[in-house]
Scaffold this motif. Structure first.
Motif, mmCIF file in Angstrom:
data_model
loop_
_atom_site.group_PDB
_atom_site.id
_atom_site.type_symbol
_atom_site.label_atom_id
_atom_site.label_comp_id
_atom_site.label_asym_id
_atom_site.label_seq_id
_atom_site.Cartn_x
_atom_site.Cartn_y
_atom_site.Cartn_z
ATOM 1 N N LEU A 306 -11.718 -123.794 -13.736
ATOM 2 C CA LEU A 306 -11.889 -125.435 -14.050
ATOM 3 C C LEU A 306 -11.146 -125.685 -15.299
ATOM 4 O O LEU A 306 -10.258 -126.778 -15.025
ATOM 5 N N GLU A 307 -10.844 -124.601 -16.250
ATOM 6 C CA GLU A 307 -9.685 -125.083 -17.080
ATOM 7 C C GLU A 307 -8.290 -125.116 -16.674
ATOM 8 O O GLU A 307 -7.730 -126.002 -17.129
ATOM 9 N N TYR A 308 -7.906 -124.303 -15.546
ATOM 10 C CA TYR A 308 -6.664 -124.362 -15.025
ATOM 11 C C TYR A 308 -6.360 -126.045 -14.555
ATOM 12 O O TYR A 308 -5.420 -126.301 -14.086
ATOM 13 N N THR A 309 -7.311 -126.257 -14.063
ATOM 14 C CA THR A 309 -7.341 -127.550 -13.179
ATOM 15 C C THR A 309 -7.014 -128.729 -14.258
ATOM 16 O O THR A 309 -6.447 -129.769 -13.934
ATOM 17 N N GLN A 310 -7.586 -128.440 -15.529
ATOM 18 C CA GLN A 310 -7.443 -129.564 -16.454
ATOM 19 C C GLN A 310 -7.726 -130.882 -16.037
ATOM 20 O O GLN A 310 -7.128 -131.948 -16.280
ATOM 21 N N VAL A 386 -4.964 -132.284 -7.557
ATOM 22 C CA VAL A 386 -5.268 -130.705 -7.948
ATOM 23 C C VAL A 386 -5.669 -130.207 -6.308
ATOM 24 O O VAL A 386 -6.693 -130.540 -5.835
ATOM 25 N N ILE A 387 -5.056 -128.971 -6.138
ATOM 26 C CA ILE A 387 -5.484 -128.117 -5.118
ATOM 27 C C ILE A 387 -5.915 -126.892 -5.326
ATOM 28 O O ILE A 387 -5.145 -126.120 -6.052
ATOM 29 N N ARG A 411 -1.176 -129.951 -9.912
ATOM 30 C CA ARG A 411 -1.358 -128.700 -10.003
ATOM 31 C C ARG A 411 -2.217 -127.828 -9.144
ATOM 32 O O ARG A 411 -2.774 -128.584 -8.222
ATOM 33 N N VAL A 412 -2.002 -126.577 -8.832
ATOM 34 C CA VAL A 412 -2.660 -125.712 -7.772
ATOM 35 C C VAL A 412 -3.128 -124.802 -8.675
ATOM 36 O O VAL A 412 -2.621 -124.236 -9.438
ATOM 37 N N ALA A 455 -4.788 -117.974 -10.888
ATOM 38 C CA ALA A 455 -3.545 -118.454 -11.366
ATOM 39 C C ALA A 455 -3.229 -119.763 -11.425
ATOM 40 O O ALA A 455 -3.868 -120.618 -10.739
ATOM 41 N N GLN A 456 -2.645 -120.353 -12.419
ATOM 42 C CA GLN A 456 -2.255 -121.755 -12.564
ATOM 43 C C GLN A 456 -0.861 -122.087 -12.380
ATOM 44 O O GLN A 456 0.109 -121.435 -12.609
ATOM 45 N N ILE A 457 -0.713 -123.037 -11.644
ATOM 46 C CA ILE A 457 0.663 -123.380 -10.977
ATOM 47 C C ILE A 457 0.825 -124.791 -11.221
ATOM 48 O O ILE A 457 -0.265 -125.568 -10.883
#
Ligand code: SAH
Length: 462
Positions: A306-310, A386-387, A411-412, A455-457
């Motif tokens: 969730l944090e990585y999806t921002q 986001v995906i 973001r992925v 992973a955050q992409i």
């Protein structure tokens, strides 16, 4: 590697050699090299200097047996489980928990460099559990016969031989109780366990599921036959003795197969489902639904995802390989809209019901292969900011990766249970204009060699 030696290997079967262990494989074997030729040594740990007997060689690698230590790893600990040597369930009990977390981080770093060609991507220290025991909320226990008695436990390493156990310290305590009780009663009442070789007998597996936040217990008796002698007595003894029992299910599996459950499921007593929560989301879990086995760490993993999806509340999110909608519903609280896709139809039915159960109306689900459904959505003009993907071990389908590149989400977020395929897929995304910002290993399976990552992409120059 063999080429380096002009075809001849530096060791042969039955050689006795000294070896320094440099690394740990994803199966938990130590790896040492002789002139660059890798030997895999079960039970050996990085940093150890040992005597090895070569057991088997093939062109690119060999196997050896640890005979004697010259120097032991400071991270070596006494495995607390008495059947650790034989049981196939755990691979890392002989390594301290800090050592396990460090080994998992290193394994991810190594594949990021080797397979992902991403040697500089930050791989954070593995997020571990405070208490890395008794975490499994689901146990699938095969039953069998040994010396005229019913036994129950887990399969030995690379085999279907049952190791008889009464306590498994990575599963919830209630599983021990159910497992022992069913075994004892089957012995007393003369209920025949299943005989895999001859496809005879009755009781195949007992499956126990536990809702950690509710204390609810489901027991599933998997049998080969529709009729089970003394079934009522078995039900009564479970009802009398198992605290929190909410559901007893009968599943019939008549097939000669390794798949545990069969098609026919009936509720013998109590409810069809038990409930559990992850964060604020409540889930109904039926006998056959997929649900993460370590609920404590699942929350840690999903929070990181969730944090990585921002998310700010404005985004449209696609959740590929969504299972029963666990991640989708978690994200729906912070997104404008979530679209989940999953190949198993029953899981999609569960996902829809779980959305309803939580009053979530901004999540939609569709059953089908992600690599077919998401390209279709793209064609229909659906957009994704986001995906999120959470594929099985083999990683994302190429067609799905190509569609992600075409849809250009900002973001992925990639959740993965196999660092090797994660690294391979990150490389594809990198070539397509994305950048891997960071990778976070999360220990979902303490004492075992399984490694989970998120992973955050991000899309570059956007
Ligand atoms: N995100 C979920 C489930 C992850 S497990 C959770 O955290 O609980 C991976 C899921 O991918 C499984 O539910 C499996 O059924 C599904 N799956 C496998 N191949 C698929 C495909 N080609 N398309 C969509 N889903 C697939």
């Amino acid at each position: 590697m063999a080429k380096k030696h002009g075809g001849a290997l530096p060791v042969k079967k039955n050689d006795l050699i000294q070896l320094t262990i440099e690394d740990l494989t994803h199966e938990g074997h130590g790896v040492g090299k002789v002139d660059g030729y890798p030997l895999f040594i079960p039970n050996a740990l990085p940093g150890e200097k040992i005597n090895v007997k070569v057991i088997k060689t093939s062109k690119n690698y060999g196997f050896g047996r640890l005979m004697e230590w010259h120097e032991k790893s400071p991270n070596r600990v006494e495995p607390p489980c008495p059947v650790y040597d034989r049981c196939g369930g755990c691979q890392l009990q002989h390594l301290s928990y800090d050592g396990q977390l460090a080994a998992k981080q290193k394994q991810v770093q190594d594949v990021m460099a080797r397979i992902g060609k991403l040697p500089h991507v930050p791989v954070h220290p593995t997020m571990g559990m405070e208490e890395p025991w008794r975490y499994r909320n689901k146990s699938q226990v095969p039953l069998g016969m040994s010396n005229g008695s019913v036994i129950a436990g887990f399969y030995a390493k690379r085999s279907h031989e049952i190791v008889d156990v009464n306590h498994c310290i990575i599963q919830e305590k209630v599983s021990d109780e159910v497992m022992s009780l069913v075994k004892q009663k089957a012995n007393e009442l003369g209920i025949q366990p299943y005989d895999e070789t001859h496809h005879k007998g009755v009781l195949r597996h007992v499956v126990i599921r536990y809702g950690r936040t509710t204390g609810e217990v489901m027991v599933i008796l998997v049998t080969r036959t529709n009729d089970v002698p003394h079934m009522m007595e078995l039900i009564d003894v479970l009802k009398e003795n198992i605290k929190g029992l909410t559901s007893i299910i009968h599943n019939v599996n008549k097939q000669k197969t390794n798949v545990i459950m069969g098609e026919k499921t009936t509720t013998l007593w109590g409810r069809d489902v038990i409930y559990d929560s992850i964060g604020d989301i409540r889930f109904a879990i039926s006998a056959r639904s997929f649900y993460q086995v370590n609920p404590v760490q699942t929350e840690v993993l999903y929070k990181k995802a969730l944090e990585y999806t921002q998310l700010t509340g404005e985004e449209s999110v696609v959740d590929a390989y969504c299972g029963i909608g666990t991640i989708s519903l978690f994200l729906a609280q912070k997104a404008k809209k979530v679209y989940g896709v999953e190949i198993v139809e029953q899981a999609i039915e569960d996902a829809k019901q779980n959305a309803e159960l939580n009053g979530i109306d901004n999540a939609e689900f569709e059953a089908g292969p992600a690599e077919v459904v998401i390209p279709k959505w793209h064609k229909e003009g659906k957009k994704a900011d986001v995906i999120v993907v959470d594929p099985p071990r083999k990683g994302c389908d190429e067609a799905l990766l190509a569609t992600i590149l075409a849809m250009k989400p900002k973001r992925v977020v990639y959740v993965s249970c196999n660092p090797g395929t994660l690294a391979r897929d990150l490389r594809v995304l990198e070539e397509g204009g994305y950048e891997t910002v960071e990778v976070q290993p999360v220990d979902m399976f303490p004492q075992t060699s399984h490694v989970e990552c998120v992973a955050q992409i991000v899309l570059k120059n956007d």
